[in-house]
Design an enzyme around this catalytic site. Structure first.
Site, PDB file in Angstrom:
ATOM      1  N   ILE A  18       0.824  -1.206   0.000  1.00  0.00           N
ATOM      2  CA  ILE A  18       0.000   0.000   0.000  1.00  0.00           C
ATOM      3  C   ILE A  18       0.857   1.254   0.000  1.00  0.00           C
ATOM      4  O   ILE A  18       0.581   2.221  -0.724  1.00  0.00           O
ATOM      5  CB  ILE A  18      -0.957  -0.015   1.204  1.00  0.00           C
ATOM      6  CG1 ILE A  18      -2.045  -1.087   1.006  1.00  0.00           C
ATOM      7  CG2 ILE A  18      -1.566   1.360   1.439  1.00  0.00           C
ATOM      8  CD1 ILE A  18      -2.898  -1.325   2.236  1.00  0.00           C
ATOM      9  N   ASP A  37      11.339   3.349   5.242  1.00  0.00           N
ATOM     10  CA  ASP A  37      11.017   1.953   5.506  1.00  0.00           C
ATOM     11  C   ASP A  37      12.167   1.305   6.269  1.00  0.00           C
ATOM     12  O   ASP A  37      13.322   1.737   6.176  1.00  0.00           O
ATOM     13  CB  ASP A  37      10.788   1.204   4.186  1.00  0.00           C
ATOM     14  CG  ASP A  37       9.942  -0.047   4.358  1.00  0.00           C
ATOM     15  OD1 ASP A  37       8.753  -0.004   4.006  1.00  0.00           O
ATOM     16  OD2 ASP A  37      10.468  -1.066   4.852  1.00  0.00           O
ATOM     17  N   ASN A  90       1.923   4.856   7.829  1.00  0.00           N
ATOM     18  CA  ASN A  90       1.443   3.626   7.208  1.00  0.00           C
ATOM     19  C   ASN A  90       2.057   2.359   7.796  1.00  0.00           C
ATOM     20  O   ASN A  90       1.661   1.256   7.423  1.00  0.00           O
ATOM     21  CB  ASN A  90       1.730   3.679   5.693  1.00  0.00           C
ATOM     22  CG  ASN A  90       1.254   2.455   4.965  1.00  0.00           C
ATOM     23  OD1 ASN A  90       0.076   2.102   5.036  1.00  0.00           O
ATOM     24  ND2 ASN A  90       2.153   1.782   4.276  1.00  0.00           N
ATOM     25  N   SER A 145      -7.559   0.155  10.178  1.00  0.00           N
ATOM     26  CA  SER A 145      -7.929  -1.172   9.683  1.00  0.00           C
ATOM     27  C   SER A 145      -9.372  -1.433  10.076  1.00  0.00           C
ATOM     28  O   SER A 145      -9.867  -0.914  11.083  1.00  0.00           O
ATOM     29  CB  SER A 145      -7.024  -2.248  10.281  1.00  0.00           C
ATOM     30  OG  SER A 145      -7.515  -3.542   9.999  1.00  0.00           O
ATOM     31  N   TYR A 158      -3.601  -6.278  17.624  1.00  0.00           N
ATOM     32  CA  TYR A 158      -3.686  -5.546  16.365  1.00  0.00           C
ATOM     33  C   TYR A 158      -4.981  -4.735  16.302  1.00  0.00           C
ATOM     34  O   TYR A 158      -4.969  -3.550  15.963  1.00  0.00           O
ATOM     35  CB  TYR A 158      -3.627  -6.530  15.192  1.00  0.00           C
ATOM     36  CG  TYR A 158      -3.674  -5.869  13.832  1.00  0.00           C
ATOM     37  CD1 TYR A 158      -2.537  -5.299  13.279  1.00  0.00           C
ATOM     38  CD2 TYR A 158      -4.859  -5.823  13.103  1.00  0.00           C
ATOM     39  CE1 TYR A 158      -2.572  -4.697  12.025  1.00  0.00           C
ATOM     40  CE2 TYR A 158      -4.902  -5.222  11.847  1.00  0.00           C
ATOM     41  CZ  TYR A 158      -3.760  -4.658  11.317  1.00  0.00           C
ATOM     42  OH  TYR A 158      -3.812  -4.054  10.096  1.00  0.00           O
ATOM     43  N   LYS A 162      -5.332  -0.598  16.171  1.00  0.00           N
ATOM     44  CA  LYS A 162      -5.966   0.102  15.056  1.00  0.00           C
ATOM     45  C   LYS A 162      -7.190   0.893  15.518  1.00  0.00           C
ATOM     46  O   LYS A 162      -7.496   1.957  14.955  1.00  0.00           O
ATOM     47  CB  LYS A 162      -6.342  -0.890  13.962  1.00  0.00           C
ATOM     48  CG  LYS A 162      -5.127  -1.494  13.258  1.00  0.00           C
ATOM     49  CD  LYS A 162      -4.228  -0.423  12.629  1.00  0.00           C
ATOM     50  CE  LYS A 162      -3.102  -1.010  11.822  1.00  0.00           C
ATOM     51  NZ  LYS A 162      -2.269   0.026  11.152  1.00  0.00           N
ATOM     52  N   ILE A 191      -6.763  -6.450   1.307  1.00  0.00           N
ATOM     53  CA  ILE A 191      -6.196  -5.865   0.092  1.00  0.00           C
ATOM     54  C   ILE A 191      -5.168  -6.840  -0.466  1.00  0.00           C
ATOM     55  O   ILE A 191      -4.313  -7.357   0.264  1.00  0.00           O
ATOM     56  CB  ILE A 191      -5.520  -4.506   0.399  1.00  0.00           C
ATOM     57  CG1 ILE A 191      -6.531  -3.535   1.030  1.00  0.00           C
ATOM     58  CG2 ILE A 191      -4.912  -3.920  -0.861  1.00  0.00           C
ATOM     59  CD1 ILE A 191      -7.696  -3.165   0.139  1.00  0.00           C
ATOM     60  N   THR A 193      -2.250  -7.184  -1.523  1.00  0.00           N
ATOM     61  CA  THR A 193      -0.844  -6.809  -1.603  1.00  0.00           C
ATOM     62  C   THR A 193      -0.030  -8.068  -1.895  1.00  0.00           C
ATOM     63  O   THR A 193      -0.527  -9.189  -1.760  1.00  0.00           O
ATOM     64  CB  THR A 193      -0.384  -6.200  -0.274  1.00  0.00           C
ATOM     65  OG1 THR A 193      -0.526  -7.191   0.758  1.00  0.00           O
ATOM     66  CG2 THR A 193      -1.201  -4.970   0.086  1.00  0.00           C
TER      67      THR A 193
END
Length: 268
Positions: A18, A37, A90, A145, A158, A162, A191, A193
């Site tokens: 993403i 990153d 992100n 999310s 998680y 979020k 998604i 990815t």
């Protein structure tokens, strides 16, 4: 073309998936992008690919679990391009082996995910906002999310992290709106990815698609275009919102697909 012309964006976790899709779309529309990153080589390669297409980009290292590293990424962005207008928080981690139900939760993993997934959003915003104020405003976009809105059998840490991103987005929007800083979030569903394609069995993907309102899965660009919109002045009167980009997976009665199967069998 030119939807974010002249803007400077720092994107964390953007060497792939993403983040990379978003970086390419922003650069195509005139934005100078800093790809940050943990995978430094991936970030540098992504920047080279963008420059080969005529865009402006640099790739840098970031450790989203380290506040000092986040601060350095913001300062490097400002030092290199003179300002920062857009921040895309992100980075996100998940761990299906340790992030389990509440009773069996690995508490160290809880702390790690809350630190990386939630605190990194706080830290990125903390360091970027003063520079955005100097620049006359800006747009912060956070990756939330659908796990932040709904319960699941596992991944309690998680989901909690979020959900925190969703609410922190509202607080940032409330506290800095008068400084012309907008803050919104994007909540992806499943998604496709590269990570999802490589780690999820086709049968599992079929299950997700069965419960989508739309007859297909989302792609990284579906999130990237949403972030592009939120980064641009086209969304100048939108703040504090979380846009759910999930193909209608969560909008209907969850039993509808099963009832459809039942009715088709009854009529056949």
């Amino acid at each position: 073309m030119g939807r974010v012309n002249g803007k400077v964006a720092l994107l964390t976790g953007s060497a792939s998936g993403i983040g990379l899709s978003t970086a390419k779309l922003l650069a195509k529309e005139g934005c100078k992008v800093v790809i940050a990153d943990f995978n430094l080589e991936g970030a540098k390669q992504a920047a080279e690919d963008i420059k080969a297409q005529g865009g402006e980009a640099i790739g840098i290292f970031i450790d989203a679990g380290d506040g000092k590293s986040i601060e350095e990424a913001v300062e490097l962005t400002v030092n290199h391009y003179g300002k920062i207008n857009v921040l895309f928080n992100n980075v996100g981690l998940t761990n299906l082996k340790k992030d389990l139900d509440v009773v069996n939760m690995d508490l160290d993993e809880w702390d790690r995910l809350l630190n990386v997934n939630l605190k990194s959003v706080l830290m990125g915003s903390k360091y970027a906002i003063p520079h955005m104020i100097k620049a006359g405003g800006g747009s912060i976009i956070n990756t939330a999310s659908m796990a932040g809105f709904h319960g699941d059998a596992i991944r309690a840490a998680y989901g909690a992290s979020k959900a925190g991103v969703v609410n922190l987005t509202k607080y940032i929007a409330t506290q800095y709106g008068k400084d012309k800083i907008r803050c919104n979030a994007v909540a992806p569903g499943l998604i496709l990815t590269p990570a999802a394609k490589n780690n999820m069995a086709p049968e599992v993907l079929d299950i997700f698609e069965k419960y989508n309102a739309l007859p297909y899965h989302g792609e990284a660009d579906d999130i990237g275009y949403t972030v592009l919109f939120l980064a641009s002045d086209e969304s100048k009167f939108i703040t504090g919102q979380t846009i759910q980009v999930e193909g209608g997976h969560y909008i209907g009665n969850p039993s509808i697909p099963d009832f459809r199967d039942y009715m088709n069998k009854a009529q056949g």
